[in-house]
Design a protein around this motif. Structure first.
Motif, short mmCIF file in Angstrom:
data_model
loop_
_atom_site.label_atom_id
_atom_site.label_comp_id
_atom_site.label_asym_id
_atom_site.label_seq_id
_atom_site.Cartn_x
_atom_site.Cartn_y
_atom_site.Cartn_z
N VAL A 1 11.87 2.32 6.35
CA VAL A 1 12.85 3.18 5.65
C VAL A 1 12.18 3.92 4.50
CG1 VAL A 1 14.97 3.21 4.27
CG2 VAL A 1 14.87 1.86 6.37
N MET A 2 11.30 3.25 3.75
CA MET A 2 10.58 3.93 2.68
C MET A 2 9.77 5.10 3.23
SD MET A 2 9.20 0.80 0.20
CE MET A 2 7.57 1.47 0.29
N ALA A 3 9.04 4.86 4.31
CA ALA A 3 8.23 5.91 4.93
C ALA A 3 9.10 7.04 5.45
CB ALA A 3 7.36 5.33 6.05
N LEU A 4 10.19 6.68 6.10
CA LEU A 4 11.10 7.68 6.65
C LEU A 4 11.68 8.56 5.54
CD1 LEU A 4 12.66 8.71 9.16
CD2 LEU A 4 14.40 6.99 8.63
N GLU A 5 12.13 7.94 4.47
CA GLU A 5 12.74 8.69 3.37
C GLU A 5 11.71 9.58 2.66
OE1 GLU A 5 16.14 8.51 1.94
OE2 GLU A 5 16.49 7.87 4.00
N ALA A 6 10.49 9.08 2.48
CA ALA A 6 9.48 9.83 1.72
C ALA A 6 8.73 10.85 2.55
CB ALA A 6 8.49 8.85 1.09
N LEU A 7 8.51 10.55 3.82
CA LEU A 7 7.63 11.38 4.64
C LEU A 7 8.35 12.10 5.77
CD1 LEU A 7 4.79 8.71 5.03
CD2 LEU A 7 4.88 10.58 3.35
N GLU B 1 0.84 -1.20 0.00
CA GLU B 1 0.00 0.00 0.00
C GLU B 1 0.88 1.25 0.00
OE1 GLU B 1 -1.70 3.52 1.50
OE2 GLU B 1 -0.49 2.29 2.84
N LEU B 2 1.91 1.25 0.83
CA LEU B 2 2.82 2.40 0.90
C LEU B 2 3.57 2.57 -0.42
CD1 LEU B 2 3.98 4.61 2.79
CD2 LEU B 2 5.78 2.98 3.37
N PHE B 3 4.04 1.47 -0.97
CA PHE B 3 4.77 1.50 -2.24
C PHE B 3 3.87 2.05 -3.35
CE2 PHE B 3 6.53 -0.26 -6.13
CZ PHE B 3 7.90 -0.08 -5.96
N ASP B 4 2.62 1.59 -3.41
CA ASP B 4 1.69 2.06 -4.43
C ASP B 4 1.40 3.56 -4.26
OD1 ASP B 4 1.52 -0.47 -5.49
OD2 ASP B 4 -0.44 -0.92 -4.58
N ARG B 5 1.32 4.01 -3.03
CA ARG B 5 1.01 5.41 -2.76
C ARG B 5 2.19 6.33 -3.02
NH1 ARG B 5 0.75 8.02 2.35
NH2 ARG B 5 1.00 6.00 3.34
N LEU B 6 3.39 5.89 -2.68
CA LEU B 6 4.58 6.74 -2.77
C LEU B 6 5.39 6.55 -4.04
CD1 LEU B 6 5.95 6.37 0.87
CD2 LEU B 6 4.52 8.21 -0.05
N GLY B 7 5.09 5.50 -4.76
CA GLY B 7 5.96 5.16 -5.89
C GLY B 7 7.12 4.35 -5.35
N GLU B 8 8.27 4.56 -5.90
CA GLU B 8 9.45 3.81 -5.46
C GLU B 8 10.42 4.78 -4.80
OE1 GLU B 8 12.57 0.51 -7.21
OE2 GLU B 8 11.01 1.32 -8.49
N PRO B 9 10.19 5.09 -3.52
CA PRO B 9 11.08 6.03 -2.85
C PRO B 9 12.47 5.45 -2.68
CG PRO B 9 9.53 5.11 -1.28
CD PRO B 9 9.16 4.58 -2.63
#
Length: 156
Positions: free
Chosen positions: A122-128, A56-64
């Motif tokens: 890490v994806m969430a941290l980097e993107a948000l 869900e996070l990947f779909d929402r953020l793309g590929e951070p």
């Protein structure tokens, strides 16, 4: 959202949410506690929910992007017996040597859980950023409670 009536699924949802929060808040004790002592069936349910949350996070953020320094710092919070495999798997994904499914496919179940959690955090941290990522996890937890799914275990 769909109403769940399986208490083990509700437990898995909370453990996955709390594990992601523990990584984001850099709480090593909570990271270890989230899946400690669970049998294989319960760990598999946690893993399944973590994969859904990751996707869900990947779909929402793309590929951070995922900085190796953040991966190392986040994976260092894993229980010692999981840290090496977790770090190695997530680094392979960050360096685009392989996809996440292939990177964790041969790992032991607990290593898979921690690798998916670290990747998601890490994806969430980097993107948000840390504050916003934690706010999102807390909003999900509040939504679970509003839906009638209280946390089935105490949190330290």
């Amino acid at each position: 959202m769909v109403k769940f009536d399986d208490p083990w699924l509700i437990d898995a949802i909370w453990r996955a949410t709390d594990l992601t929060r523990a990584y984001l808040s850099q709480n090593r004790a909570q990271v270890a506690e989230c899946v400690a002592g669970l049998d294989t069936n319960r760990i598999e349910r946690v893993l399944a929910w973590l994969v859904l949350e990751h996707d869900e996070l990947f779909d929402r953020l793309g590929e951070p992007s995922m900085a190796v320094r953040e991966i190392d710092a986040m994976a260092a919070l894993s229980p010692m017996e999981n840290e090496f495999e977790t770090t190695s798997a997530v680094r392979r994904v960050a360096l685009r040597q392989t996809g996440l499914t292939a990177a964790v496919g041969d790992l032991a179940l607990p290593d898979q859980v921690h690798a998916i959690s670290v990747c998601t955090a890490v994806m969430a941290l980097e993107a948000l950023g840390r504050v916003r990522a934690l706010e999102e996890v807390d909003a999900k937890a509040a939504e679970y409670e509003r839906m009638g799914y209280p946390r089935p275990y105490p949190v330290a």
